[in-house]
Motif scaffolding. Structure first.
Motif, PDB file in Angstrom:
ATOM      1  N   TYR A   1       0.859   4.552   3.527  1.00  0.00           N
ATOM      2  CA  TYR A   1       1.040   5.619   4.512  1.00  0.00           C
ATOM      3  C   TYR A   1      -0.278   6.156   5.065  1.00  0.00           C
ATOM      4  CZ  TYR A   1       5.892   5.850   2.856  1.00  0.00           C
ATOM      5  OH  TYR A   1       7.191   5.552   2.526  1.00  0.00           O
ATOM      6  N   TRP A   2      -1.274   6.332   4.209  1.00  0.00           N
ATOM      7  CA  TRP A   2      -2.477   7.025   4.666  1.00  0.00           C
ATOM      8  C   TRP A   2      -3.750   6.187   4.627  1.00  0.00           C
ATOM      9  CZ3 TRP A   2      -4.966   6.575   0.187  1.00  0.00           C
ATOM     10  CH2 TRP A   2      -4.286   6.816  -1.016  1.00  0.00           C
TER      11      TRP A   2
ATOM     12  N   ASN B   1       3.616   8.400  -2.286  1.00  0.00           N
ATOM     13  CA  ASN B   1       2.757   8.632  -1.125  1.00  0.00           C
ATOM     14  C   ASN B   1       1.427   7.943  -1.401  1.00  0.00           C
ATOM     15  OD1 ASN B   1       1.593   9.640   1.204  1.00  0.00           O
ATOM     16  ND2 ASN B   1       1.126  11.631   0.313  1.00  0.00           N
TER      17      ASN B   1
ATOM     18  N   ASP C   1      -6.171  13.572   9.913  1.00  0.00           N
ATOM     19  CA  ASP C   1      -6.280  12.243  10.516  1.00  0.00           C
ATOM     20  C   ASP C   1      -7.715  11.717  10.524  1.00  0.00           C
ATOM     21  OD1 ASP C   1      -4.950  10.015  11.616  1.00  0.00           O
ATOM     22  OD2 ASP C   1      -5.576  10.563  13.633  1.00  0.00           O
TER      23      ASP C   1
ATOM     24  N   ARG D   1      -7.607  11.293   3.234  1.00  0.00           N
ATOM     25  CA  ARG D   1      -7.231  11.550   4.633  1.00  0.00           C
ATOM     26  C   ARG D   1      -6.799  12.999   4.844  1.00  0.00           C
ATOM     27  NH1 ARG D   1      -3.515   7.495   8.256  1.00  0.00           N
ATOM     28  NH2 ARG D   1      -3.490   8.677  10.191  1.00  0.00           N
TER      29      ARG D   1
ATOM     30  N   TYR E   1      -8.075  12.179  -2.637  1.00  0.00           N
ATOM     31  CA  TYR E   1      -7.268  11.809  -1.481  1.00  0.00           C
ATOM     32  C   TYR E   1      -8.170  11.795  -0.253  1.00  0.00           C
ATOM     33  CZ  TYR E   1      -3.662  12.241   2.134  1.00  0.00           C
ATOM     34  OH  TYR E   1      -2.869  12.048   3.234  1.00  0.00           O
TER      35      TYR E   1
ATOM     36  N   CYS F   1       5.174   2.543   8.242  1.00  0.00           N
ATOM     37  CA  CYS F   1       3.905   2.910   7.630  1.00  0.00           C
ATOM     38  C   CYS F   1       2.750   2.443   8.506  1.00  0.00           C
ATOM     39  CB  CYS F   1       3.819   2.310   6.227  1.00  0.00           C
ATOM     40  SG  CYS F   1       3.897   0.503   6.226  1.00  0.00           S
TER      41      CYS F   1
END
Length: 298
Positions: A261-262, A257, A110, A107, A105, A172
């Motif tokens: 979103y990220w 997720n 931020d 992120r 993952y 998003c």
């Protein structure tokens, strides 16, 4: 009566047996770790985000020979995240849309940050150089004409009224009123590849802010009125990308997720391609799912 030479030979044989046994055990352990480093590894699927392709409790085999094994050049890991330092062995082929990938993952706080054991499994929607979009819940890729993901899940997604989704789940990236994208209608978003030389406007600043901050090590801001991007307050007109990026989504598009979103996943963060399910245990009942033993990913 046992003679001294016979006792001595017995002790010598016993010592040799112990040494050979220990050597064999160490060889097996070393071989297992080398296979995990260079050939394959296994992970457990914890959530419903890839249903029905992957179920919670599936033990998935990740083939590292497809994209090449990621080899760490710095083992100074920190649970709060580090700057990843690694290199990759030669793979058998490039990653393609529709591959199911395991990756770290990207992120945290931020920003792009590497945490070693924080891994996800998602479907690749786009590779570097592609432009991806979502139209009424259906994935689109300008360089891939076939179906991406599961049509049935995307059809169901399309038919759910927008009002059903809470605002925090419906809106998003880039979370910018000038680009009011949603999880059902998104993009198009170009996926940068290493070496791309891009002119930067406020739109690129909004879409790629986190990537630009990671690559330049500077604070990125942008102004829609003047249509300019700034790095530590100085105008940044162009940028040559130093990394390649991928767009990932879960097959359970209603409840996943993911990159919507990220953001994008750097190539270095990819562990490998999911090839099979070795076995599966239902986390609710503790029972083996016999129909999923050694199931191949399509």
């Amino acid at each position: 009566m046992i003679r001294f030479p016979e006792i001595s030979k017995f002790i010598k044989d016993l010592v040799e047996y112990v040494y050979l046994t220990l050597f064999f055990i160490m060889l097996c352990i070393a071989s297992w770790y080398l296979m995990r480093i260079f050939l394959f590894d296994q992970f457990i699927t914890p959530t419903e985000s890839m249903e029905p392709t992957l179920l919670p409790g599936d033990r998935i085999i990740v083939d590292k020979t497809i994209s090449g094994a990621r080899i760490y050049s710095d083992f100074n890991f920190d649970k709060n995240g580090i700057e990843l330092k690694s290199w990759r062995t030669r793979g058998r082929r490039a990653i393609k849309p529709n591959d199911i990938l395991v990756f770290n993952y990207p992120r945290h706080d931020d920003k792009i940050n590497f945490v070693i054991n924080n891994v996800y499994a998602k479907r690749c929607i786009g590779v570097p150089g592609d432009s991806v979009s979502i139209a009424n819940g259906h994935f689109r890729n300008n360089n891939y004409k076939g179906l991406i993901g599961l049509k049935g899940m995307q059809d169901s997604f399309e038919n759910i009224p927008d009002s059903v989704f809470p605002e925090f789940a419906f809106h998003c990236l880039p979370y910018d009123g000038h680009l009011p994208w949603t999880i059902k209608n998104f993009g198009p978003l170009y996926l940068p590849r290493k070496g791309d030389h891009v002119k930067l406007t406020a739109k690129e600043g909004s879409l790629y802010r986190m990537l630009l901050e990671w690559e330049t090590r500077k604070n990125i801001t942008f102004d829609w009125e003047t249509d300019r991007v700034f790095a530590d307050g100085n105008t940044l007109d162009f940028h040559t990308f130093r990394h390649s990026y991928y767009f990932m989504c879960g097959d359970n598009v209603i409840n996943s997720n993911d990159s919507r979103y990220w953001g994008l996943v750097p190539e270095e963060y990819i562990v490998g391609v999911v090839s099979r399910i070795s076995y599966s245990i239902d986390p609710k009942t503790g029972k083996y799912r016999k129909d999923r033993i050694f199931k191949k990913m399509l």
